[in-house]
Design a protein around this motif. Sequence first.
Motif, PDB file in Angstrom:
ATOM      1  N   ASN A 494       0.975  -1.201   0.138  1.00  0.00           N
ATOM      2  CA  ASN A 494      -0.019   0.119   0.252  1.00  0.00           C
ATOM      3  C   ASN A 494       0.892   1.232  -0.005  1.00  0.00           C
ATOM      4  OD1 ASN A 494      -2.561  -1.366   0.083  1.00  0.00           O
ATOM      5  ND2 ASN A 494      -2.744  -1.290   2.274  1.00  0.00           N
ATOM      6  N   THR A 498       0.297   3.522  -3.679  1.00  0.00           N
ATOM      7  CA  THR A 498      -0.854   4.384  -3.601  1.00  0.00           C
ATOM      8  C   THR A 498      -0.302   5.853  -3.593  1.00  0.00           C
ATOM      9  OG1 THR A 498      -0.861   4.225  -1.027  1.00  0.00           O
ATOM     10  CG2 THR A 498      -2.359   2.626  -2.180  1.00  0.00           C
ATOM     11  N   GLN A 502      -3.439   9.208  -0.234  1.00  0.00           N
ATOM     12  CA  GLN A 502      -3.922   8.036   0.483  1.00  0.00           C
ATOM     13  C   GLN A 502      -2.907   7.575   1.571  1.00  0.00           C
ATOM     14  OE1 GLN A 502      -4.675   5.817  -3.307  1.00  0.00           O
ATOM     15  NE2 GLN A 502      -6.650   6.243  -3.153  1.00  0.00           N
ATOM     16  N   ALA A 520      -6.834   2.292  -4.498  1.00  0.00           N
ATOM     17  CA  ALA A 520      -7.110   2.375  -3.187  1.00  0.00           C
ATOM     18  C   ALA A 520      -6.372   1.287  -2.586  1.00  0.00           C
ATOM     19  CB  ALA A 520      -8.552   2.362  -2.862  1.00  0.00           C
TER      20      ALA A 520
END
Length: 715
Positions: A494, A498, A502, A520
Motif C-alpha cells: 500500500n 498508492t 492515500q 485505493a
Amino acid sequence: MKRTIRTTALTVGALVAALGLPAGAAHADGTAPRVDLRTLIVSDGGPSTGAIAAELDAAGTPYTEIDLTRAGRPVIDAAFLADTVDGRPRARFQAVVLPDDNPFPANSPEMAALAAYEKTYDVPQVDAYTYARPQAGLQLPTAGGYSGSVDGVEAQVTAAGKAGPFGYLSGAVPFEDNSPTVAESYAYLSQPAAGADFTPYVDAPIPGQSGRRGSLVGEYRHDGRRELVVTFVYNQYQQQFRLLARGIVEWMTGGVHLGASRNYFAVHVDDVFAADDRWDTQLNCTPGDVDCPIGQGTPDPIRMTPADVDYATSWEQSHGFTLDLVYNAVGSDDERADHNGADPLADKLIADRDRFRWVNHTYTHAFLGCRQDVSVVPWKCETDQDGATEWVSRQDISDEISVNRAWGEKAGLPLDDTELVTGEHSGLRVLPQQPDDNPNLAPALADNGVTWLASDNSRDPEQRRVGTATTVSRYPMNVFYNAGRAGEQVDEYNWLYTSRAQGGSGICEDNPATTTCLPAPLDTATGYTDHIVPLETRIALGHVLANDPRPHFVHQSNLAEERIAYPVLDGVLDGYRALFADDTPLVNLRMADIGTEMQRRSAWQSALSAGQVTAYRIGDTVTVSAPDGVDVSATLPAGTTLAGQDFGTAYAGARSGWTASAGQPLAYSLPASAPAAPASPAAPGTTVTGPVTAPAPHARIPSGVTARSAPTTAH
C-alpha cells in the motif's frame, strides 16, 4: 454499407509456371521440392500477427515479415514465393501467416499467388484473427452464433485438438479477465458451414444457444489448401494465446522447424542462514536497512526455523520441484557466536542439503559496488577529495566470494562454483547512484572462477559480459524481503503503490508507467490473498508460458513465519499442472544451465539475424547449416535421428534440443510417421476454386488487446 462478395475460380497453370517449377516431364519424375524452414508473416500491424511473430522470435524460429501498411514493401508474387536452386524447385516458406483469411483487395493477384503457392507445395496458412464466414469454413455469427466479449470464458480443446496440434494441453483454455473496466478479448463463435471440411480444435459455449459450441480455432480444408482459422483476437502476453501458441506453430510447420520452446520455472530463495530486517508499518521503512535513517526504529529480524525447513522439503516433494537456496554463511556464524555454538536452523539445512540446490550469495551480503554513504536517504556513493567514486576493492569482493564458498564446502553443500549472486546484485550498475559496474568486480570474479553472475531483471535484463562472467537476470517477485507476515506485505505494498493523498509513497504519481499501482489501499487482512497472490501468480505464470528460462527470486523471510511465498508458488505450479498434459512438464534448471540456455539463444539469434543459417527439408531429410561454434536449435517429430542417434529430448509430444555445429551441414532423418513433405509440385492446369478474391470483413479489436495486458513488477 453492404459488401458484395464474389466467388470465382482461379486457374493456376500460369502461376505454377511462374513459380519457377519444372514443366510436365520434371513433375512426372517425382522430383521432391526443397522447402525452406522459414515462415512468411503478412502483417497489417494488428496484435495477432505480432503475437505469432513474438512467439517465433522467442523460440528462435526464422520468419520473413511483410507489413501491408508500409509503402515500398515487397510484392507477393510467384517469384517472391518460390524459385529453383540447383535445378530443384524451392518453396521459400514452409508456412504462411495472414492477419485474416484474405487481407487483400478484391481480385488481388497477391492472394491468387499465395493460394496457388499453398496448393502447389502443400503449404499451410494461419488466419491469425478472422471474421467467421463461409469463406473461412464457418457459418456467419448471425446464424446462431455469437460475436462479442469472451473475457473470463473457459474454452476447451476438442478431442480432435488433443489428438492433433494441442495435445500438450490438459483441455481447459481459460481466457483472462483482469479488469472489469477493460475489454480484453473479442471473438466470433460459430459452427462449421454446411458442407465445409472444417474441424474445430478449440471451442467455447455459444451464449444463448444451449448445448451449442462455437469454434475459436479450427482447420479448414478446401481446394487443396489448409487453413488454421482463429476467430478470437489476442496479443502476445495474454494467457489464452500463450497456451495455444505452441500448437499454432506446430500445426503450421508440421512439427518440423528451427527453434524450440519449453516452459521454465526456477525459484531462488536469497539470504538463507541470514536474517532479513522487517518492515516497520509505522515508520514506512525498514530499520537496520538503508531506507531508514540511521538510528530510526529498532531492527526486528526475520529468520527461518527448522520447522520451516521441514515445510520446504515436504512442499518440494509434494510439488516435484527443487528450490535454489542462495546462502550467506555469516548468518549461521553469528547465530552460533550468540548462542554458545548452537544454530538449529543451520544444522537442519545442512542435514537436508541434498534436498535443495545451493548458490553462493557472498559471506556477509555486503554491498560490493561503490562504498555507500548511508547517512542520507536515499544513499549515495562516497567520493574521494577529487570527487572520484570510491569502490569496494578487488580483495574485499574476492574475500566475500571465497570465504562463503569455503564455508559451504566444509558444510558439504552441493555447490556449483561457477555461480554467484552478490548481495542486492551489487557490484553491477544501479541507477541513479551508480551508473557503472564496480571496475574491481570483473577481476574478482575471474579470481574465483565465477562464470555466471546474477543480475536484477527489473534494472539489468539483458545478458551481458562482466569480465569472464556472464549475467543471468532474475525476476524479482513482489513478495518483499522484509515481510514475514501477510499484513506487513500488504502494508508495504500500500505504501509503495498508492498516492500521497492515500498515505502512500507517491511513486505512481511520479512514475505513471508503474504497472502495480492501486486505486485505493488494500485491506491488510485480505489484500494479500485477494489481490497480491493472484497478480503475482499471473505475472510469474506469464513468464513460464513465454519460453523464458530466467529464474524468479524471493527471500528466506518469505519461507518463515506465515510462509507467504508459498501461496504464489502454489498458484504457479498448481495452475500449470491443471493446464498442461504430463508430457509437457515445467523445466526446473539451476542457474548455470539457465545461463547456458540464454547464451546459446543469443548466439543462435545473432546467426539467424545475420543470415548465416540455412535450413530446408527435402522429403524426409532436414538439412541445417550454421556457423562453426553456433549450436543449432530445432524441434522435430519423435523418432528423428541425427547420425544414427536419437535427436534431442522429448517435450510436448515432439523432440527438441541443441546440436553443436562445426560449420558443416547437419542432416536430420525424419521418421516415417512425420507429416509428409510434397513429393513433387502440383501439375500445371490444376485449379484452385473458392473465394480467393473476397476480402475478409474487418474484425473488431478491443482496446485491451492493443497493449500489454499483464502488469509487470516494478519493485
